[in-house]
Write a protein that holds these residues in place. Structure first.
Motif, PDB file in Angstrom:
ATOM      1  N   GLU A 130       0.848  -1.192   0.000  1.00 40.25           N
ATOM      2  CA  GLU A 130       0.000   0.000   0.000  1.00 40.25           C
ATOM      3  C   GLU A 130       0.887   1.247   0.000  1.00 40.25           C
ATOM      4  OE1 GLU A 130      -3.616  -1.971   2.671  1.00 40.25           O
ATOM      5  OE2 GLU A 130      -2.591  -0.148   3.340  1.00 40.25           O
ATOM      6  N   PHE A 131       0.571   2.173  -0.934  1.00 46.40           N
ATOM      7  CA  PHE A 131       1.338   3.419  -1.005  1.00 46.40           C
ATOM      8  C   PHE A 131       0.900   4.359   0.115  1.00 46.40           C
ATOM      9  CE2 PHE A 131       1.737   1.827  -5.329  1.00 46.40           C
ATOM     10  CZ  PHE A 131       3.082   2.049  -5.589  1.00 46.40           C
ATOM     11  N   TYR A 132       1.883   4.953   0.777  1.00 48.30           N
ATOM     12  CA  TYR A 132       1.601   5.943   1.806  1.00 48.30           C
ATOM     13  C   TYR A 132       1.465   7.359   1.222  1.00 48.30           C
ATOM     14  CZ  TYR A 132       2.062   3.117   6.030  1.00 48.30           C
ATOM     15  OH  TYR A 132       1.854   2.220   7.044  1.00 48.30           O
ATOM     16  N   ASN A 133       2.262   7.655   0.231  1.00 44.34           N
ATOM     17  CA  ASN A 133       2.310   9.032  -0.286  1.00 44.34           C
ATOM     18  C   ASN A 133       2.014   9.090  -1.781  1.00 44.34           C
ATOM     19  OD1 ASN A 133       4.597   7.727  -1.067  1.00 44.34           O
ATOM     20  ND2 ASN A 133       6.033   9.362  -0.500  1.00 44.34           N
ATOM     21  N   MET A 134       1.218   8.198  -2.236  1.00 45.22           N
ATOM     22  CA  MET A 134       0.835   8.134  -3.647  1.00 45.22           C
ATOM     23  C   MET A 134      -0.674   7.853  -3.718  1.00 45.22           C
ATOM     24  SD  MET A 134       3.611   8.301  -5.733  1.00 45.22           S
ATOM     25  CE  MET A 134       3.492   7.175  -7.130  1.00 45.22           C
ATOM     26  N   PRO A 135      -1.377   8.393  -4.774  1.00 41.27           N
ATOM     27  CA  PRO A 135      -0.806   9.262  -5.828  1.00 41.27           C
ATOM     28  C   PRO A 135      -0.421  10.633  -5.266  1.00 41.27           C
ATOM     29  CG  PRO A 135      -3.171   9.152  -6.022  1.00 41.27           C
ATOM     30  CD  PRO A 135      -2.805   8.174  -4.947  1.00 41.27           C
ATOM     31  N   ALA A 136       0.485  11.304  -5.980  1.00 39.50           N
ATOM     32  CA  ALA A 136       0.970  12.596  -5.510  1.00 39.50           C
ATOM     33  C   ALA A 136       1.303  13.500  -6.700  1.00 39.50           C
ATOM     34  CB  ALA A 136       2.203  12.395  -4.637  1.00 39.50           C
ATOM     35  N   ILE A 137       1.325  14.791  -6.410  1.00 42.02           N
ATOM     36  CA  ILE A 137       1.720  15.802  -7.406  1.00 42.02           C
ATOM     37  C   ILE A 137       2.890  16.575  -6.820  1.00 42.02           C
ATOM     38  CG2 ILE A 137       0.999  17.826  -8.727  1.00 42.02           C
ATOM     39  CD1 ILE A 137      -1.884  16.826  -8.463  1.00 42.02           C
ATOM     40  N   ILE A 138       3.997  16.640  -7.555  1.00 43.36           N
ATOM     41  CA  ILE A 138       5.163  17.380  -7.092  1.00 43.36           C
ATOM     42  C   ILE A 138       5.602  18.360  -8.174  1.00 43.36           C
ATOM     43  CG2 ILE A 138       5.917  15.465  -5.633  1.00 43.36           C
ATOM     44  CD1 ILE A 138       8.082  14.886  -7.728  1.00 43.36           C
ATOM     45  N   ASP A 139       6.292  19.390  -7.716  1.00 43.32           N
ATOM     46  CA  ASP A 139       6.841  20.395  -8.621  1.00 43.32           C
ATOM     47  C   ASP A 139       8.348  20.285  -8.617  1.00 43.32           C
ATOM     48  OD1 ASP A 139       4.361  22.675  -7.401  1.00 43.32           O
ATOM     49  OD2 ASP A 139       4.272  21.385  -9.181  1.00 43.32           O
ATOM     50  N   VAL A 140       8.954  20.275  -9.781  1.00 40.18           N
ATOM     51  CA  VAL A 140      10.400  20.164  -9.920  1.00 40.18           C
ATOM     52  C   VAL A 140      10.892  21.262 -10.848  1.00 40.18           C
ATOM     53  CG1 VAL A 140      12.317  18.664 -10.567  1.00 40.18           C
ATOM     54  CG2 VAL A 140      10.247  17.662  -9.582  1.00 40.18           C
ATOM     55  N   LEU A 141      11.882  21.996 -10.407  1.00 41.64           N
ATOM     56  CA  LEU A 141      12.453  23.046 -11.247  1.00 41.64           C
ATOM     57  C   LEU A 141      13.132  22.450 -12.456  1.00 41.64           C
ATOM     58  CD1 LEU A 141      13.972  25.372  -8.502  1.00 41.64           C
ATOM     59  CD2 LEU A 141      12.031  25.890  -9.987  1.00 41.64           C
ATOM     60  N   GLU A 142      12.991  23.124 -13.554  1.00 40.68           N
ATOM     61  CA  GLU A 142      13.598  22.595 -14.766  1.00 40.68           C
ATOM     62  C   GLU A 142      15.115  22.650 -14.704  1.00 40.68           C
ATOM     63  OE1 GLU A 142      12.890  24.770 -18.329  1.00 40.68           O
ATOM     64  OE2 GLU A 142      12.962  26.727 -17.356  1.00 40.68           O
ATOM     65  N   THR A 143      15.649  23.439 -13.780  1.00 40.34           N
ATOM     66  CA  THR A 143      17.111  23.539 -13.638  1.00 40.34           C
ATOM     67  C   THR A 143      17.670  22.508 -12.665  1.00 40.34           C
ATOM     68  OG1 THR A 143      16.787  25.211 -11.918  1.00 40.34           O
ATOM     69  CG2 THR A 143      17.115  26.007 -14.177  1.00 40.34           C
ATOM     70  N   THR A 144      16.815  21.636 -12.168  1.00 38.93           N
ATOM     71  CA  THR A 144      17.307  20.588 -11.253  1.00 38.93           C
ATOM     72  C   THR A 144      18.372  19.756 -11.950  1.00 38.93           C
ATOM     73  OG1 THR A 144      15.153  20.512 -10.160  1.00 38.93           O
ATOM     74  CG2 THR A 144      16.632  18.639  -9.816  1.00 38.93           C
ATOM     75  N   ALA A 145      19.480  19.539 -11.266  1.00 36.96           N
ATOM     76  CA  ALA A 145      20.629  18.862 -11.870  1.00 36.96           C
ATOM     77  C   ALA A 145      20.310  17.405 -12.178  1.00 36.96           C
ATOM     78  CB  ALA A 145      21.825  18.945 -10.923  1.00 36.96           C
ATOM     79  N   SER A 146      20.986  16.923 -13.219  1.00 40.13           N
ATOM     80  CA  SER A 146      20.855  15.514 -13.594  1.00 40.13           C
ATOM     81  C   SER A 146      21.332  14.630 -12.452  1.00 40.13           C
ATOM     82  CB  SER A 146      21.690  15.255 -14.859  1.00 40.13           C
ATOM     83  OG  SER A 146      21.674  13.890 -15.175  1.00 40.13           O
ATOM     84  N   THR A 163       0.141   6.643  -9.488  1.00 41.34           N
ATOM     85  CA  THR A 163       0.675   7.650 -10.420  1.00 41.34           C
ATOM     86  C   THR A 163       1.240   8.837  -9.664  1.00 41.34           C
ATOM     87  OG1 THR A 163      -0.935   7.001 -12.095  1.00 41.34           O
ATOM     88  CG2 THR A 163       0.117   9.165 -12.357  1.00 41.34           C
ATOM     89  N   LEU A 164       2.445   9.241 -10.080  1.00 38.85           N
ATOM     90  CA  LEU A 164       3.082  10.450  -9.564  1.00 38.85           C
ATOM     91  C   LEU A 164       3.074  11.498 -10.687  1.00 38.85           C
ATOM     92  CD1 LEU A 164       4.734  11.942  -7.384  1.00 38.85           C
ATOM     93  CD2 LEU A 164       6.794  10.984  -8.458  1.00 38.85           C
ATOM     94  N   THR A 165       2.460  12.663 -10.392  1.00 37.41           N
ATOM     95  CA  THR A 165       2.420  13.768 -11.364  1.00 37.41           C
ATOM     96  C   THR A 165       3.542  14.743 -11.044  1.00 37.41           C
ATOM     97  OG1 THR A 165       0.033  13.528 -11.588  1.00 37.41           O
ATOM     98  CG2 THR A 165       1.007  15.613 -12.333  1.00 37.41           C
ATOM     99  N   ILE A 166       4.422  14.986 -12.020  1.00 36.88           N
ATOM    100  CA  ILE A 166       5.575  15.873 -11.838  1.00 36.88           C
ATOM    101  C   ILE A 166       5.358  17.124 -12.683  1.00 36.88           C
ATOM    102  CG2 ILE A 166       8.081  16.117 -12.051  1.00 36.88           C
ATOM    103  CD1 ILE A 166       8.268  13.064 -11.837  1.00 36.88           C
ATOM    104  N   ASN A 167       5.168  18.231 -12.007  1.00 36.08           N
ATOM    105  CA  ASN A 167       5.049  19.526 -12.691  1.00 36.08           C
ATOM    106  C   ASN A 167       6.429  20.165 -12.790  1.00 36.08           C
ATOM    107  OD1 ASN A 167       2.213  19.421 -12.974  1.00 36.08           O
ATOM    108  ND2 ASN A 167       1.972  20.089 -10.851  1.00 36.08           N
ATOM    109  N   VAL A 168       6.856  20.467 -13.998  1.00 37.81           N
ATOM    110  CA  VAL A 168       8.153  21.116 -14.219  1.00 37.81           C
ATOM    111  C   VAL A 168       7.968  22.625 -14.032  1.00 37.81           C
ATOM    112  CG1 VAL A 168      10.059  21.468 -15.806  1.00 37.81           C
ATOM    113  CG2 VAL A 168       8.806  19.286 -15.801  1.00 37.81           C
TER     114      VAL A 168
END
Length: 731
Positions: free
Chosen positions: A142-158, A240-245
């Motif tokens: 069972e997922f504890y923190n899913m589904p979730a929506i997170i925001d990630v900066l486009e400049t986040t390093a590889s 499903t994890l939604t990642i907003n850039v």
């Protein structure tokens, strides 16, 4: 108490043995019935430490209560639960068979307390036992923190981590472990650590707001598999994890009032407000709306209002970062946990030889116990629950964490012949907390055998009987000795020795004792043999038992009279006794019965005692006159053919002719004569001298006669035995 005696005479040669049988009646006490304690892995007994898989089907017969009453009374069984408890089982009161009637779920209830009872109608015994519900792989992660929506900066390093996925499987063991996977992992920009669930941007990949503003990632959580309904089963879940850039900007916003410090109770409910941060756009002349997000360190435990500075056109701009320190206040919400070399573990196994030295540490068990709480919340005791007091655990009190040591306490009880393996429960229970959280781990010790037992006979002595004249090689008796040790140590070889063993042999492997091929057993020569049998294992450990062999007499000798023709005189009123001998060794073969077969003249005036051989006149014959009146004869001489027959099977007999002269006692004439001698002392002396001389002569004559008859009889018996031996020797 009352008793009586019964005596039985047995005549063997010239000795008479008397056996007394005593029968006694005692009042019998009533004792309570009891259960058999057959151990935790048996399916019959008193259900102590019995365990049951949670996927057991309703209607399954899971156990049989088994006990007995010391007086042999019929027993009945019962089963009950504490008030308010769910009744999972039903018992048949006669057979003791227990059936599952309610479904089991270890995740809801991992143990069941049951009251089992046994009664004989007068006494009732009730025992409380605990049935442990064993886990099967029946729960999905069972997922504890899913589904979730997170925001990630486009400049986040590889290679940067952007989120930690967390899922928990309520099962134990491999079925409770969780691994993480991404759908279409080859075509996505992201990668996930399958053990920790940390989601990262793939090495060499970058986010581009202008190309893709939102990414939808499907994450799979799969357990390590386990048994369910007899089959291996793997279970998984997806979310499903939604990642907003987030777009970058030129001047990042800045936080006001830093540094930030706050606290939260570790049991705070989701959604509780913890702390408020404030930021303003660095572009003071034309500020953009500010939204907030976590960059790192929240581990998915916290959320904040929407993130990042946004331009009027909706393009994501630059951002500012600050540190928020949140102190988590400890509450008692962590139970003790056992760890092995590879992490949490609730099963530990060890293989060792039986009878280790007392005080020895079981070094093969590497167990650590930990309670993640702090202070009094992390103080607990350790106990070891299992058969007897063979082992003990140290330390017995722990604060936070300790290395668990198991020591040998009772070496003698750790016996391979009694327990091929030992199962213990290691129990950790908090001391000073109201919750009294606890944890258990199974410790299974597999014992290896050593040669610690000597063979043991089924009896300390064996009594055997064999008929005389049995052919050589005849089986006499079979002895049995067992050695509970395994392998060659448990193999037994037999041998015999002793002064009475010369006539016998033994099969070394089977324990069958038989006569020598040349042996000829004769009860009249020797009827008792006594010797020892030895049982020995491969290393020379042995035990002894005593063998008593009785040679059974067969009726192979007919009775024999001292003479086949006898002459005697019978005085009316006094019996005449005849006697025959039988050389057989035992009754009834040597017991003789007498009978008159024929009388000449043929007048029925005689009786004979069948047991003693005494011949007497009929009771009504009191004088010679009566005899002459009955027989009409003046000559009172009879010839009787007397038979002596033994009681053996088959019966043998012999006859002898007895010539009897009947006369009367002449008492009155002699009485008058001796009265006249009172005045003639010289005559009295002469008569006395004559009588003494006659008595001495008669004694010498009788002694000589008896001697020669004994010599003659011994010759006859010797010749009979020689003939018997010759018959056996001849084919």
């Amino acid at each position: 108490m009352s008793s009586f005696f019964r005596m039985k005479n047995v005549k063997i040669s010239h000795l008479t043995l008397v056996f007394v049988y005593v029968h006694a009646c005692f009042a019998q006490a009533d004792f309570a019935p009891y259960f058999f304690d057959n151990g935790p892995y048996s399916h019959n007994g008193n259900m102590a430490l019995f365990s049951l898989s949670e996927d057991t089907a309703i209607g399954t017969q899971i156990y049989r209560l088994n006990g007995t009453d010391p007086e042999g009374q019929e027993v009945r069984y019962g089963l009950s639960f504490d008030p308010g408890s769910r009744e999972y089982f039903r018992v048949d009161p006669v057979s003791g068979n227990i059936t599952l009637v309610e479904p089991l779920d270890r995740e809801k209830q991992d143990s069941i307390d049951v009251l089992v009872s046994i009664t004989d109608g007068q006494s009732k015994v009730v025992e409380r036992v605990t049935i442990f519900v064993m886990d099967t792989n029946d729960e999905k992660p069972e997922f504890y923190n899913m589904p979730a929506i997170i925001d990630v900066l486009e400049t986040t390093a590889s290679g940067s981590s952007i989120y930690k996925v967390e899922a928990v499987d309520k099962d134990t063991g491999s079925g409770g472990s969780v691994n993480y996977y991404l759908q279409n992992s080859q075509t996505t920009l992201f990668a996930i650590d399958r053990h920790s669930g940390v989601l990262r941007i793939k090495s060499g990949e970058t986010l581009d707001y202008e190309k893709t503003k939102t990414h939808f990632i499907t994450v799979f959580a799969k357990d390590g598999g386990g048994h369910f309904n007899g089959k291996e089963q793997f279970m998984s879940s997806s979310s499903t994890l939604t990642i907003n850039v987030i777009d970058a900007q030129d001047t990042p916003p800045s936080f006001i009032g830093t540094p930030y410090f706050g606290y939260v109770y570790e049991v705070s409910v989701p959604g509780s407000e913890i702390f408020t941060v404030v930021a303003k756009d660095g572009d003071v002349g034309n500020p953009n709306p500010i939204r907030y997000s976590f960059e790192d360190g929240d581990n998915g435990d916290f959320r904040i209002n929407k993130t990042t500075e946004v331009s009027p056109e909706g393009r994501l701009l630059d951002y500012g970062v600050t540190t928020v320190v949140i102190r988590v206040v400890d509450l008692n919400n962590n139970p003790p946990t056992f760890y092995g070399e590879n992490g949490p573990q609730n099963m530990f196994e060890l293989t060792m030889y039986e009878h280790p030295p007392e005080g020895e540490i079981l070094r093969g068990l590497r167990i650590t116990v930990n309670d993640s709480d702090q202070g009094a919340n992390a103080k607990f005791t350790l106990r070891l629950i299992g058969p007897g007091r063979m082992l003990r655990v140290v330390p017995q009190t722990v604060l936070n964490e300790a290395q668990v040591t198991i020591l040998v306490e009772d070496s003698a009880a750790m016996d391979y012949e009694k327990h091929h393996f030992l199962t213990y429960k290691l129990l950790a229970v908090e001391i000073d907390t109201p919750e009294r959280f606890s944890a258990t781990a199974d410790i299974v010790i597999h014992l290896l055998d050593t040669n610690d037992n000597a063979p043991k006979f089924s009896s300390d002595y064996y009594i055997a009987r064999i008929p005389e004249n049995s052919p050589g090689g005849s089986n006499v008796v079979s002895v049995t000795a067992t050695d509970p040790d395994s392998g060659p140590w448990g193999e037994v070889k037999y041998s015999i020795y002793g002064s009475g063993a010369d006539m016998f042999l033994i099969q070394s492997a089977s324990g069958i004792i038989y006569t020598q091929p040349w042996a000829s057993l004769d009860a009249e020569v020797k009827s008792k043999y006594n010797f020892y049998v030895k049982a020995e294992d491969a290393e020379g450990k042995y035990s002894l038992a005593e063998i008593f062999v009785t040679v059974l007499d067969l009726n192979d000798h007919p009775p024999a009279f001292n003479d086949n023709f006898l002459e005697t005189t019978m005085v009316i009123g006094a019996p005449v006794k005849i006697e025959a001998m039988d050389d057989d060794a035992e009754v009834p073969n040597n017991v003789i019965e007498y009978a008159i077969m024929k009388a000449e003249p043929d007048n029925n005036i005689f009786d004979i005692n069948a047991e003693t051989g005494e011949i007497m006149l009929k009771s009504y014959i009191k004088s010679m006159a009566i005899i002459k009146n009955i027989t009409k004869q003046r000559d009172c001489t009879w010839s009787l053919v007397v038979q002596a027959r033994d009681r053996g099977q088959p019966s043998f007999s012999t006859t002898a002719v007895i010539k009897i002269d009947i006369t009367e006692a002449v008492k009155s004439r002699f009485f008058s004569y001796f009265l006249g001698l009172r005045k003639r002392r010289g005559a009295v002396f002469g008569i006395c001298l004559t009588v003494v001389t006659f008595a001495i002569s008669l004694t010498i004559f009788i002694s000589t006669l008896i001697y020669w008859k004994s010599v003659k009889k011994s010759r006859i018996q010797s010749q009979g035995k020689i003939r018997k031996i010759m018959r056996r020797a001849l084919p």
